[in-house]
Design a protein around this motif. Structure first.
Motif, short mmCIF file in Angstrom:
data_model
loop_
_atom_site.label_atom_id
_atom_site.label_comp_id
_atom_site.label_asym_id
_atom_site.label_seq_id
_atom_site.Cartn_x
_atom_site.Cartn_y
_atom_site.Cartn_z
N ILE A 24 0.84 -1.20 0.00
CA ILE A 24 0.00 0.00 0.00
C ILE A 24 0.87 1.25 0.00
N VAL A 25 1.92 1.27 0.81
CA VAL A 25 2.82 2.43 0.86
C VAL A 25 3.51 2.62 -0.48
N LEU A 26 4.00 1.54 -1.05
CA LEU A 26 4.68 1.63 -2.35
C LEU A 26 3.73 2.13 -3.43
N THR A 27 2.50 1.64 -3.42
CA THR A 27 1.52 2.07 -4.41
C THR A 27 1.15 3.53 -4.22
N ASP A 41 11.64 3.88 -2.03
CA ASP A 41 11.14 2.80 -2.89
C ASP A 41 12.00 1.55 -2.74
N GLN A 42 13.29 1.74 -2.75
CA GLN A 42 14.19 0.59 -2.66
C GLN A 42 14.10 -0.08 -1.30
N LEU A 43 14.02 0.72 -0.24
CA LEU A 43 13.92 0.14 1.09
C LEU A 43 12.59 -0.60 1.28
N ILE A 90 12.86 3.15 7.39
CA ILE A 90 12.00 3.89 6.46
C ILE A 90 11.19 4.94 7.21
N THR A 91 10.61 4.53 8.33
CA THR A 91 9.80 5.46 9.12
C THR A 91 10.63 6.63 9.63
#
Length: 100
Positions: A24-27, A41-43, A90-91
């Motif tokens: 969902i986050v990537l989308t 994106d990579q992480l 990431i956060t």
């Protein structure tokens, strides 16, 4: 035997849920056309792979009755924890505005 199965099922449920959240986050990043987030994106992609492997190993561990199932469960546990740490990174990157 029951405790082992319970632990593997918890890993499977949680890693599958976190896998969905990562998708969902990537989308959402791609839908918002955020171009500067290549590191995020990579992480996130790394996290997706870790949670997928963890899900597969924990599922196989529940299905297998041999001694190798314990090894698969421990590996799934370690990979799951590594995936959690990648989500922490990431956060922190997003929250502290290190990546804009």
């Amino acid at each position: 035997m029951g405790k082992k199965k319970d632990k593997a099922s918890h890993i499977l449920n949680t890693s599958a849920t976190l896998l969905g959240i990562c998708f969902i986050v990537l989308t959402s990043i791609h839908l918002n056309d955020i171009k500067e987030t290549t590191i995020v994106d990579q992480l996130i992609a790394v996290s997706i792979v870790m949670f997928m492997i963890s899900s597969i190993l924990s599922f196989l561990s529940m299905r297998n009755t041999k001694k190798s199932s314990e090894k698969m469960e421990k590996t799934a546990d370690i990979i799951f924890l590594t995936g959690l740490f990648s989500l922490l990174i990431i956060t922190m990157l997003i929250t502290l505005n290190i990546i804009k």
